[in-house]
Design an enzyme around this catalytic site. Structure first.
Site, PDB file in Angstrom:
ATOM      1  N   HIS A  21       0.822  -1.157   0.154  1.00 45.80           N
ATOM      2  CA  HIS A  21       0.032  -0.022   0.021  1.00 45.80           C
ATOM      3  C   HIS A  21       0.817   1.259   0.036  1.00 45.80           C
ATOM      4  O   HIS A  21       1.544   1.514   0.981  1.00 45.80           O
ATOM      5  CB  HIS A  21      -0.937  -0.161   1.254  1.00 45.80           C
ATOM      6  CG  HIS A  21      -2.138   0.871   1.192  1.00 45.80           C
ATOM      7  ND1 HIS A  21      -3.017   0.640   0.142  1.00 45.80           N
ATOM      8  CD2 HIS A  21      -2.672   1.884   1.976  1.00 45.80           C
ATOM      9  CE1 HIS A  21      -4.078   1.496   0.399  1.00 45.80           C
ATOM     10  NE2 HIS A  21      -3.689   2.358   1.504  1.00 45.80           N
ATOM     11  N   LYS A 166     -10.266   6.290  -3.811  1.00 45.57           N
ATOM     12  CA  LYS A 166      -9.405   7.279  -3.349  1.00 45.57           C
ATOM     13  C   LYS A 166      -8.213   6.678  -3.862  1.00 45.57           C
ATOM     14  O   LYS A 166      -7.608   5.409  -3.663  1.00 45.57           O
ATOM     15  CB  LYS A 166      -9.427   7.439  -2.127  1.00 45.57           C
ATOM     16  CG  LYS A 166      -8.494   8.280  -1.323  1.00 45.57           C
ATOM     17  CD  LYS A 166      -8.845   8.681   0.032  1.00 45.57           C
ATOM     18  CE  LYS A 166      -7.737   8.306   1.179  1.00 45.57           C
ATOM     19  NZ  LYS A 166      -7.994   8.985   2.481  1.00 45.57           N
ATOM     20  N   LYS A 168      -3.904   7.452  -3.869  1.00 49.28           N
ATOM     21  CA  LYS A 168      -2.818   7.902  -3.184  1.00 49.28           C
ATOM     22  C   LYS A 168      -1.910   8.566  -4.055  1.00 49.28           C
ATOM     23  O   LYS A 168      -1.340   7.966  -4.926  1.00 49.28           O
ATOM     24  CB  LYS A 168      -2.156   6.897  -2.278  1.00 49.28           C
ATOM     25  CG  LYS A 168      -2.993   6.424  -1.190  1.00 49.28           C
ATOM     26  CD  LYS A 168      -3.036   7.471  -0.113  1.00 49.28           C
ATOM     27  CE  LYS A 168      -4.086   6.983   1.197  1.00 49.28           C
ATOM     28  NZ  LYS A 168      -3.989   8.092   2.134  1.00 49.28           N
ATOM     29  N   ASP A 197      -5.837  11.540  -2.468  1.00 45.74           N
ATOM     30  CA  ASP A 197      -5.303  12.040  -1.162  1.00 45.74           C
ATOM     31  C   ASP A 197      -3.732  12.256  -1.339  1.00 45.74           C
ATOM     32  O   ASP A 197      -2.921  11.364  -1.861  1.00 45.74           O
ATOM     33  CB  ASP A 197      -5.515  11.065   0.045  1.00 45.74           C
ATOM     34  CG  ASP A 197      -4.950  11.403   1.052  1.00 45.74           C
ATOM     35  OD1 ASP A 197      -4.472  12.446   1.421  1.00 45.74           O
ATOM     36  OD2 ASP A 197      -5.132  10.496   2.147  1.00 45.74           O
ATOM     37  N   GLU A 223      -7.729  15.560  -1.275  1.00 47.18           N
ATOM     38  CA  GLU A 223      -7.380  15.514   0.461  1.00 47.18           C
ATOM     39  C   GLU A 223      -6.058  16.232   0.509  1.00 47.18           C
ATOM     40  O   GLU A 223      -5.167  15.471   0.268  1.00 47.18           O
ATOM     41  CB  GLU A 223      -7.760  13.763   0.876  1.00 47.18           C
ATOM     42  CG  GLU A 223      -7.664  13.697   2.236  1.00 47.18           C
ATOM     43  CD  GLU A 223      -8.086  12.049   2.708  1.00 47.18           C
ATOM     44  OE1 GLU A 223      -8.862  11.650   1.989  1.00 47.18           O
ATOM     45  OE2 GLU A 223      -7.795  11.775   3.626  1.00 47.18           O
ATOM     46  N   ASP A 248      -7.225  16.608   6.312  1.00 45.13           N
ATOM     47  CA  ASP A 248      -7.281  15.291   6.921  1.00 45.13           C
ATOM     48  C   ASP A 248      -6.117  15.378   8.397  1.00 45.13           C
ATOM     49  O   ASP A 248      -6.571  15.658   9.325  1.00 45.13           O
ATOM     50  CB  ASP A 248      -6.950  14.174   6.264  1.00 45.13           C
ATOM     51  CG  ASP A 248      -6.555  12.620   6.791  1.00 45.13           C
ATOM     52  OD1 ASP A 248      -6.685  12.654   8.355  1.00 45.13           O
ATOM     53  OD2 ASP A 248      -6.189  11.795   6.179  1.00 45.13           O
ATOM     54  N   LYS A 272     -11.333  11.284  12.138  1.00 45.43           N
ATOM     55  CA  LYS A 272     -10.496   9.981  12.626  1.00 45.43           C
ATOM     56  C   LYS A 272     -10.473  10.018  14.009  1.00 45.43           C
ATOM     57  O   LYS A 272      -9.850  10.935  14.704  1.00 45.43           O
ATOM     58  CB  LYS A 272      -9.178  10.174  12.063  1.00 45.43           C
ATOM     59  CG  LYS A 272      -9.146   9.889  10.276  1.00 45.43           C
ATOM     60  CD  LYS A 272      -7.654   9.965   9.946  1.00 45.43           C
ATOM     61  CE  LYS A 272      -7.536   9.678   8.493  1.00 45.43           C
ATOM     62  NZ  LYS A 272      -6.084   9.668   7.887  1.00 45.43           N
ATOM     63  N   GLU A 326     -14.226   5.788   4.488  1.00 44.39           N
ATOM     64  CA  GLU A 326     -13.153   4.928   3.649  1.00 44.39           C
ATOM     65  C   GLU A 326     -12.982   3.811   4.695  1.00 44.39           C
ATOM     66  O   GLU A 326     -11.757   3.304   5.144  1.00 44.39           O
ATOM     67  CB  GLU A 326     -12.118   5.696   3.636  1.00 44.39           C
ATOM     68  CG  GLU A 326     -11.289   6.391   4.608  1.00 44.39           C
ATOM     69  CD  GLU A 326     -10.387   7.349   4.306  1.00 44.39           C
ATOM     70  OE1 GLU A 326      -9.976   7.712   3.376  1.00 44.39           O
ATOM     71  OE2 GLU A 326      -9.552   7.579   5.581  1.00 44.39           O
TER      72      GLU A 326
END
Ligand code: MUC
Ligand code: MG
Length: 387
Positions: A21, A166, A168, A197, A223, A248, A272, A326
């Site tokens: 990831h 989304k 990255k 993001d 984001e 965020d 979050k 998410e």
């Protein structure tokens, strides 16, 4: 007789991910989760999770730091306190421990899980009352490879699991990132909503160019394009960007949310609980956002089943959830450590109804994935989940 907090244990669990990831600041191949177990004098044990991304590369706390803060500092304050009143235990903790938001969030969750089990109420009811039974969930495309991302997204759309993605970005030069995003949007067309993001990777100049280029590529939301401390930058982008801007990493508690809302510094808030310092603090951020007419989105720190469901319990109480959630991260791990399977269906996650978190851990798997676990504690029946 008062019910007291008798014992607090923390375990570090490591579960591999189904693929690398890739974020702008780190790439992960496994997710490291700190589980906290709060045992009470009535025999009830609540569980919470403190999870961050890539050690210390994303947030202020590492998995080891979360464990140490709980074991050495938080547990001695909490043990002997009344377990039936999580708010008073947390208030005591906040008075004596500065920062350490992830550790506090894990403890608050465990206390609320125990309180829910004791009262027979789902955690959402202790957090204000559930308004929705299922939550829209997107998937994050971050394999680092455009063709693989397109394949992944196509499978997700066709299986009815996700149709919002989304991406990255921020690791590569701007024009390469935009080419990557545009190619994915072209391949998926109107079947999918695409968001990005940037994880703070851009300076002001790159961000100003980037927002325009991403608008042309068909992106719906951007984001955290700039550094978390650059509130003026976020505000500028919010004023001029053709694509909505979401905060965020900037939001580390209700105070940050108030400051951003005051200056109209974002179109959306990613909520979050770990970053906020707890479930109630996260709820306050959502309330500030809603009061400021700022869109609300349910974020993740890539938590496993425990942290994901804690967030789901909270998000289910939000009146506005403009951008969905998410809460996909348990699906990114090769193995689910819960005995009660999570239900992802129709592009959504169903919120459990049983008391407390409403989930049960599979302790054989938890022991198997515990860091420094003695040789295999679970049979070879682990099903590798593929994307
Ligand atoms: C973040 O910055 O939002 C959420 C999804 C994901 O892949 O990483 C996290 C962190
Ligand atoms: Mg983010």
């Amino acid at each position: 007789m008062a019910i007291t907090i008798d014992r607090i244990d923390t375990w570090i669990i490591e579960v591999p991910t189904i693929r690398p990831h890739v974020l702008s600041m780190t790439s992960i191949n496994k997710q490291v989760m700190t589980l906290v177990f709060v045992s009470c004098s009535d025999g009830i044990t609540g569980v919470g999770e403190g999870t961050t991304i890539g050690g210390l590369s994303y947030g202020n706390e590492s998995p080891e730091g979360i464990k140490l803060a709980i074991d050495l500092y938080c547990a001695p304050i909490l043990i002997g306190q009344r377990a039936e009143v999580p708010a008073s235990a947390m208030s005591l903790l906040r008075n004596q421990v500065v920062g350490n938001h992830f550790a506090k969030n894990a403890l608050e969750c465990a206390l609320l899980d125990a309180a829910g089990q004791r009262s027979g109420l789902a955690m959402s009811e202790l957090l204000g009352g559930r308004l929705r039974q299922k939550l829209p969930v997107l998937w994050v495309l971050a394999s680092g490879d455009t063709a693989q991302d397109i394949d992944e997204a196509t499978q997700m759309i066709e299986s009815g699991r996700h149709n919002v993605f989304k991406l990255k970005i921020g690791k590569r030069p701007l024009k390469d990132d935009v080419a990557h995003v545009a190619k994915i949007k072209r391949a998926l067309g109107d079947r999918a909503s695409i968001r990005v993001d940037v994880n703070q990777a851009w300076n002001q100049h790159t961000a100003t160019r980037g927002t325009k280029m991403l608008a042309d590529a068909g992106v719906d939301l951007i984001e955290q394009p700039v550094h978390r401390a650059d509130r003026a930058g976020l505000e500028q982008l919010t004023r001029y960007s053709p694509v909505p801007i979401m905060a965020d990493e900037t939001l580390n508690g209700p105070g940050d949310a108030l400051e951003v809302a005051r200056r109209n510094g974002a179109h959306a808030f990613s909520i979050k609980p770990a970053q906020a310092g707890g479930l109630f603090a996260a709820g306050q951020i959502a309330a500030i956002g809603t009061a400021g007419n700022i869109g609300i989105y349910g974020g993740t720190m890539l938590e496993g089943g425990v942290g994901t469901i804690a967030s789901a319990q909270l998000f289910s109480t939000f009146e506005n959830l403009d951008w969905g959630t998410e809460l996909f991260a348990p699906l990114l791990q090769t193995e689910n450590i819960l005995a009660t399977p999570l239900v992802y269906r129709d592009f959504s996650l169903e919120v459990p109804n049983a008391p407390g978190l409403g989930i049960k851990l599979d302790m054989d798997k938890v022991k198997h994935f515990r860091r420094n676990a003695p040789a295999k504690t679970v049979s070879s029946s682990i099903n590798r989940r593929t994307v």
